[in-house]
Scaffold this motif. Structure first.
Motif, PDB file in Angstrom:
ATOM      1  N   ASN A 110      79.891  76.211  29.625  1.00 22.75           N
ATOM      2  CA  ASN A 110      80.985  75.761  30.484  1.00 22.75           C
ATOM      3  C   ASN A 110      82.127  76.756  30.648  1.00 22.75           C
ATOM      4  O   ASN A 110      82.806  76.750  31.670  1.00 22.75           O
ATOM      5  N   PRO A 121      83.525  75.711  41.158  1.00 19.72           N
ATOM      6  CA  PRO A 121      84.271  75.111  40.049  1.00 19.72           C
ATOM      7  C   PRO A 121      84.577  73.639  40.338  1.00 19.72           C
ATOM      8  O   PRO A 121      84.794  73.260  41.485  1.00 19.72           O
ATOM      9  N   ILE A 122      84.559  72.844  39.291  1.00 19.04           N
ATOM     10  CA  ILE A 122      84.928  71.431  39.425  1.00 19.04           C
ATOM     11  C   ILE A 122      86.061  71.142  38.448  1.00 19.04           C
ATOM     12  O   ILE A 122      86.228  71.850  37.453  1.00 19.04           O
ATOM     13  N   SER A 123      86.794  70.100  38.732  1.00 15.93           N
ATOM     14  CA  SER A 123      87.892  69.752  37.831  1.00 15.93           C
ATOM     15  C   SER A 123      87.328  69.170  36.536  1.00 15.93           C
ATOM     16  O   SER A 123      86.250  68.582  36.514  1.00 15.93           O
ATOM     17  N   PHE A 124      88.081  69.366  35.478  1.00 17.91           N
ATOM     18  CA  PHE A 124      87.655  68.914  34.151  1.00 17.91           C
ATOM     19  C   PHE A 124      87.795  67.402  34.042  1.00 17.91           C
ATOM     20  O   PHE A 124      88.822  66.839  34.403  1.00 17.91           O
ATOM     21  N   HIS A 125      86.741  66.760  33.536  1.00 16.91           N
ATOM     22  CA  HIS A 125      86.758  65.323  33.246  1.00 16.91           C
ATOM     23  C   HIS A 125      86.335  65.156  31.791  1.00 16.91           C
ATOM     24  O   HIS A 125      85.189  65.491  31.449  1.00 16.91           O
TER      25      HIS A 125
END
Length: 156
Positions: A110, A121-125
Motif C-alpha cells: 500500500n 490513488p484512492i482515499s484512505f478508509h
C-alpha cells in the motif's frame, strides 16, 4: 556442525508455499473484497500495468492479473524464506512472525508497490485497510510463516 543443506529451501518447497499463499489471498480478495467477482479482482491487478484499459481487456487482462498476483505472492514468500534463514527468531514464534509479516506485506503493497503503478490513488478508509491487513495476515503472513518454519524443521 550444520549440514550444508540446513536452512535452505528447495525451489519446489518455496513454489508450493507461494502457490498456497497466493491462492488463499486471491480467494479472500474474490470472496471478501469483490463479492465473488473473480474477473474484477484480477483486472484490477492488471490495471497496475495497463491502467483503465485492463477493465476492457477480457480474459487476457484477467490472466495478466493472475500472473502478477502470483508473482507478488511468490516474491513475498521467497523474501520471507530468505529472512528465516538469517533470523532464527522468525522460526521460533511462527504466530507472531506471521502477523508481523502480514502487516509488513500490507505496508509494502500500500505504501510502496501500488503507488508506483497505474492504479489511481484512492482515499484512505480505515475499515478497508483493516480488512486488507487481516486478509494479508491470514492468507500470506501466517501460512508463509508456518510453512517455512515447518519445512525447516523437517530438514533438521
Amino acid at each position: 556442525m550444520k549440514n550444508a543443506n540446513q536452512n535452505v529451501f528447495s525451489f519446489g518447497t518455496l513454489f508450493s508455499i507461494g502457490l498456497i499463499a497466493g491462492t488463499l489471498d486471491g480467494l479472500a480478495a474474490v470472496i471478501f473484497l469483490a463479492k465473488m467477482n473473480f474477473v474484477r479482482v484480477f483486472q484490477y491487478i492488471a490495471s497496475a500495468i495497463l491502467g483503465k484499459a485492463a477493465y476492457a481487456g477480457g480474459a487476457k487482462t484477467v490472466l495478466l492479473g493472475l500472473i502478477l498476483h502470483y508473482f507478488i505472492a511468490f516474491s513475498f514468500t521467497f523474501f520471507f524464506a530468505l529472512l528465516t534463514t538469517r533470523i532464527s527468531a522468525l522460526r521460533k514464534n511462527v504466530l507472531l512472525s506471521g502477523i508481523i509479516y502480514g502487516i509488513f506485506v500490507w505496508t509494502m503493497m500500500n505504501l510502496l508497490v501500488v503507488p508506483l503503478t497505474k492504479i489511481p490513488p484512492i482515499s484512505f478508509h480505515a475499515e478497508k485497510a483493516l480488512i486488507n491487513a487481516i486478509i494479508l495476515i491470514f492468507c500470506i503472513g501466517l501460512p508463509v510463516s508456518y510453512l517455512t518454519a515447518r519445512s525447516l524443521r523437517f530438514q533438521s
